[in-house]
Structure formats: structure tokens, C-alpha cells
Design a protein around this motif. Structure first.
Motif, PDB file in Angstrom:
ATOM      1  N   VAL A  56       0.862  -1.185   0.000  1.00 39.42           N
ATOM      2  CA  VAL A  56       0.000   0.000   0.000  1.00 39.42           C
ATOM      3  C   VAL A  56       0.897   1.233   0.000  1.00 39.42           C
ATOM      4  CG1 VAL A  56      -1.772   1.287   1.251  1.00 39.42           C
ATOM      5  CG2 VAL A  56      -1.815  -1.222   1.243  1.00 39.42           C
ATOM      6  N   VAL A  57       0.741   2.102  -1.022  1.00 39.26           N
ATOM      7  CA  VAL A  57       1.593   3.296  -1.137  1.00 39.26           C
ATOM      8  C   VAL A  57       0.725   4.504  -1.472  1.00 39.26           C
ATOM      9  CG1 VAL A  57       3.625   1.984  -1.866  1.00 39.26           C
ATOM     10  CG2 VAL A  57       2.041   2.875  -3.598  1.00 39.26           C
ATOM     11  N   GLY A  58       1.268   5.686  -1.185  1.00 39.64           N
ATOM     12  CA  GLY A  58       0.586   6.917  -1.556  1.00 39.64           C
ATOM     13  C   GLY A  58       0.736   7.191  -3.043  1.00 39.64           C
ATOM     14  N   HIS A  59      -0.096   8.079  -3.563  1.00 42.43           N
ATOM     15  CA  HIS A  59      -0.089   8.348  -5.002  1.00 42.43           C
ATOM     16  C   HIS A  59       1.170   9.081  -5.467  1.00 42.43           C
ATOM     17  CE1 HIS A  59      -3.924   6.731  -6.262  1.00 42.43           C
ATOM     18  NE2 HIS A  59      -4.485   7.223  -5.172  1.00 42.43           N
ATOM     19  N   ARG A  95       2.777   1.447 -10.792  1.00 42.70           N
ATOM     20  CA  ARG A  95       3.158   0.093 -11.175  1.00 42.70           C
ATOM     21  C   ARG A  95       2.079  -0.909 -10.771  1.00 42.70           C
ATOM     22  NH1 ARG A  95       9.321  -0.567  -9.128  1.00 42.70           N
ATOM     23  NH2 ARG A  95       9.070  -2.567 -10.227  1.00 42.70           N
ATOM     24  N   GLU A  96       1.889  -1.948 -11.570  1.00 45.29           N
ATOM     25  CA  GLU A  96       0.918  -2.990 -11.238  1.00 45.29           C
ATOM     26  C   GLU A  96       1.477  -3.951 -10.207  1.00 45.29           C
ATOM     27  OE1 GLU A  96      -0.663  -5.054 -14.548  1.00 45.29           O
ATOM     28  OE2 GLU A  96      -1.550  -3.259 -15.455  1.00 45.29           O
ATOM     29  N   ARG A  97       2.787  -4.256 -10.290  1.00 48.89           N
ATOM     30  CA  ARG A  97       3.390  -5.182  -9.344  1.00 48.89           C
ATOM     31  C   ARG A  97       4.882  -4.930  -9.249  1.00 48.89           C
ATOM     32  NH1 ARG A  97       4.183 -11.138 -11.581  1.00 48.89           N
ATOM     33  NH2 ARG A  97       5.249 -10.703 -13.555  1.00 48.89           N
ATOM     34  N   VAL A  98       5.469  -5.348  -8.136  1.00 49.58           N
ATOM     35  CA  VAL A  98       6.912  -5.215  -7.920  1.00 49.58           C
ATOM     36  C   VAL A  98       7.406  -6.484  -7.236  1.00 49.58           C
ATOM     37  CG1 VAL A  98       6.831  -2.697  -7.703  1.00 49.58           C
ATOM     38  CG2 VAL A  98       6.599  -4.120  -5.669  1.00 49.58           C
ATOM     39  N   ASP A 143      12.379  -5.625  -3.948  1.00 51.56           N
ATOM     40  CA  ASP A 143      12.476  -4.171  -4.083  1.00 51.56           C
ATOM     41  C   ASP A 143      12.183  -3.448  -2.781  1.00 51.56           C
ATOM     42  OD1 ASP A 143      13.075  -4.593  -6.715  1.00 51.56           O
ATOM     43  OD2 ASP A 143      11.461  -3.348  -7.525  1.00 51.56           O
ATOM     44  N   LEU A 144      11.602  -4.156  -1.819  1.00 49.54           N
ATOM     45  CA  LEU A 144      11.345  -3.543  -0.514  1.00 49.54           C
ATOM     46  C   LEU A 144      12.635  -3.276   0.256  1.00 49.54           C
ATOM     47  CD1 LEU A 144       8.231  -5.638   0.485  1.00 49.54           C
ATOM     48  CD2 LEU A 144       8.281  -3.150   0.362  1.00 49.54           C
ATOM     49  N   ALA A 145      13.744  -3.811  -0.227  1.00 46.61           N
ATOM     50  CA  ALA A 145      15.024  -3.603   0.467  1.00 46.61           C
ATOM     51  C   ALA A 145      15.367  -2.119   0.578  1.00 46.61           C
ATOM     52  CB  ALA A 145      16.132  -4.355  -0.261  1.00 46.61           C
ATOM     53  N   GLY A 146      14.945  -1.322  -0.367  1.00 48.01           N
ATOM     54  CA  GLY A 146      15.266   0.102  -0.325  1.00 48.01           C
ATOM     55  C   GLY A 146      14.149   0.975   0.187  1.00 48.01           C
ATOM     56  N   THR A 153      -2.864   3.616  -3.041  1.00 46.09           N
ATOM     57  CA  THR A 153      -3.145   2.602  -4.050  1.00 46.09           C
ATOM     58  C   THR A 153      -2.417   1.333  -3.665  1.00 46.09           C
ATOM     59  OG1 THR A 153      -3.132   2.163  -6.425  1.00 46.09           O
ATOM     60  CG2 THR A 153      -1.185   3.220  -5.514  1.00 46.09           C
ATOM     61  N   SER A 154      -2.838   0.207  -4.225  1.00 46.94           N
ATOM     62  CA  SER A 154      -2.199  -1.069  -3.912  1.00 46.94           C
ATOM     63  C   SER A 154      -1.366  -1.535  -5.089  1.00 46.94           C
ATOM     64  CB  SER A 154      -3.250  -2.118  -3.552  1.00 46.94           C
ATOM     65  OG  SER A 154      -4.095  -2.374  -4.654  1.00 46.94           O
ATOM     66  N   VAL A 155      -0.301  -2.240  -4.764  1.00 49.96           N
ATOM     67  CA  VAL A 155       0.613  -2.770  -5.767  1.00 49.96           C
ATOM     68  C   VAL A 155       0.870  -4.236  -5.428  1.00 49.96           C
ATOM     69  CG1 VAL A 155       2.865  -2.516  -6.878  1.00 49.96           C
ATOM     70  CG2 VAL A 155       1.699  -0.498  -5.946  1.00 49.96           C
ATOM     71  N   ALA A 156       0.675  -5.116  -6.397  1.00 47.79           N
ATOM     72  CA  ALA A 156       0.884  -6.542  -6.154  1.00 47.79           C
ATOM     73  C   ALA A 156       2.361  -6.829  -5.896  1.00 47.79           C
ATOM     74  CB  ALA A 156       0.386  -7.349  -7.347  1.00 47.79           C
TER      75      ALA A 156
END
Length: 294
Positions: free
Chosen positions: A167-170, A177-180, A184-187, A254-257
Motif C-alpha cells: 500500500v503506497v501513496g499516489h 506500477r501494477e506489481r513489484v 524491491d522492498l530492500a530500499g 493505491t495497492s501494488v501486487a
């Protein structure tokens, strides 16, 4: 004053004939007369005047009649209510649930419960998994709909498997992005629920991080989904939610898979080992295993 004596009095009052009243109750006439005498001794007045030609109620008997009928009717009603409760057809069922259960499980289940058992009342409490399990252990809930398989002291049934999303802000770089990939959460700075609030979600996220070979930077820990959304909307942080809650739209987040791996949570129904017919009635109304899609 005994119930059988009241029933005998009512039969006499309605038949005004000892023979017919005795036959109606499948009693010998002397037993019926004995019931009446004992009732009159208990009340302290004569209720029925009888001689060889007629049977009639005394003024005291007339006054006693309506209340006697009410008492017998209430006893009969009490028996019906008790039998209904024993069969799970009446009473109050206390259900704890989280957001996905409220969206995916409860609407159809409660509709079926109301159709099959209209006498059952439902109290609903939206809580995180940790508080639900505590309330279940304390006897404050009858059923909990929670993330993760509950402790072995409880009975449980798996209902649904749900992926977790970011869940991220706009204004966050991931917003378009649709998915990550999870790595990538490492940063990123992350917001998690406190483990006591949802141990299964907390552990699933950290397990996915280990699988990805990264260590999460936990910027904050919160207690409810609203706080996650607020922080993600105003700060460059990443929160987590089930796919049932994390829906993209015109709001502030917004949500990102997530993938590689996809963190998943199992939704369970949990209940005490103690037998409760209301719980059985509720479980019978749950969707069949495999009928729900993630």
C-alpha cells in the motif's frame, strides 16, 4: 404448587366434568381429584365447587383461571425456547471478523443463517486477529474469523487464501506500477502491524523478506489499517494489506501486487472446543471449502 396440579385444574375448568377431564389427561379420576385437593390446599381456598349434579368454578377459581393458564403457557414456551436453543435455532451468536471476512465470508453466511435459523441474533465485532483470539479465549466471542491457523486449543477451518499487497501513496514511485518483486522492498521504509495485532500477517511478511534475502526497514508499527493508509498517504513509506482491502482507486493510497515471492495469508474460522449449537449452525452456513476464489 406443582405444574401437574395446575394442568389438572385447567382441564377441570375447561371440561367442568371430572370424568372427561381425567380422560383428557389420561389419568384415573381419583388421581385427578387428588391433584385438585392438593392445589386447593396450596392456594388456601376452594377453586372448584362440585356435587353429584354439577361442577363449577368458585369466584376464587374464576380469578385463578387466567393466571393459571398464563403460567402453564409460559412453562410450555420456556420448554420450546430451551429446545430451540439446544438445536441452535435461537439465541445470540457473537462473531469476530476482519475486513476480508466481512467482505468475502459474512454476507452469504449470515444470509443463510437468517434463512435457516431466523430466531438467532448476531453480534458482530470487527477486530484484528490478536484481539479476536483473546476475546475467544475469554468467552467474549463464539466464533473468530482470523488470519493464520489458530492455536491447537481451538477448533478451526480454513476458508480462504489471500495474497498481501503493498500500500503506497499516489506520490510514491510505485504508485503507477501494477506489481513489484518483493526484493524491491530492500530500499523502502515499511509500516507493519504490531505483531500482537496480527501475528500471521507480521510473520508472513518477514518470512517473505527472508526468502527474498533482504531485511526490511521498519519505520513504524501501527494497530489498525486506517493508520497504515494515513501514513502511506503522507509519507514515502510502504504499508501492507490483504488483496481484499488493498484496492486501487481515486483515494489517497493505491495497492501494488507483490511477487517473487507472493506473500499469502490463510483466513480461518476459529471456535472453542466447548460444544455450542449456535456455532454449529453458523459453521453449517459457511461456504463450502474450495468455493471461494482469492
Amino acid at each position: 404448587m406443582e405444574l401437574r396440579h395446575l394442568i389438572s385444574f385447567l382441564a377441570i375448568a375447561e371440561e367442568l366434568h371430572f370424568g372427561r377431564a381425567a380422560a383428557r389427561l389420561h389419568l384415573a379420576q381419583p388421581s385427578l381429584s387428588q391433584h385438585l385437593r392438593r392445589l386447593e390446599r396450596s392456594v388456601g381456598v376452594e377453586l372448584v365447587a362440585r356435587n353429584s349434579h354439577s361442577v363449577r368454578l368458585t369466584p376464587a377459581g374464576e380469578a385463578f383461571l387466567d393466571l393459571a393458564r398464563e403460567i402453564v403457557a409460559k412453562v410450555d414456551q420456556a420448554g420450546q425456547v430451551a429446545r430451540a436453543a439446544a438445536d441452535g435455532r435461537t439465541g445470540t451468536l457473537r462473531i469476530g471478523y476482519n475486513f476480508p471476512a466481512g467482505q468475502r465470508i459474512l454476507p452469504a453466511t449470515l444470509a443463510a443463517l437468517d434463512h435457516r435459523h431466523p430466531g438467532v441474533d448476531v453480534e458482530m465485532h470487527e477486530l484484528r486477529t490478536g484481539p479476536q483470539l483473546s476475546a475467544l479465549a475469554d468467552g467474549k466471542l463464539d466464533v473468530a474469523l482470523v488470519y493464520g491457523k489458530p492455536p491447537g486449543t481451538l477448533h478451526s477451518r480454513r476458508l480462504l487464501r489471500l495474497p498481501l499487497v503493498a500500500v503506497v501513496g499516489h506520490r510514491h514511485p510505485w504508485a503507477g506500477r501494477e506489481r513489484v518483486p518483493f526484493s524491491d522492498l530492500a530500499g523502502e521504509s515499511c509500516v507493519l502491524f504490531r505483531r500482537a495485532q496480527s501475528a500471521a500477517m507480521y510473520d508472513t511478511i518477514l518470512s517473505a523478506a527472508r526468502t527474498s534475502g533482504i531485511q526490511l526497514t521498519i519505520a513504524d508499527e501501527v494497530d489498525d489499517p486506517g493508520a497504515t493508509a494515513i501514513l502511506a498517504a503522507v509519507k514515502p513509506v510502504v504499508g501492507f494489506a490483504s488483496a481484499a482491502r488493498g484496492v486501487s482507486g481515486p483515494g489517497r493510497t493505491t495497492s501494488v501486487a507483490l511477487y517473487d515471492p507472493v506473500p499469502v495469508l490463510d483466513l480461518y474460522a476459529a471456535w472453542s472446543a466447548a460444544q455450542n449449537p449456535l456455532v454449529t449452525a453458523f459453521l453449517d452456513c459457511l461456504p463450502a471449502p474450495g468455493s471461494l476464489q482469492p
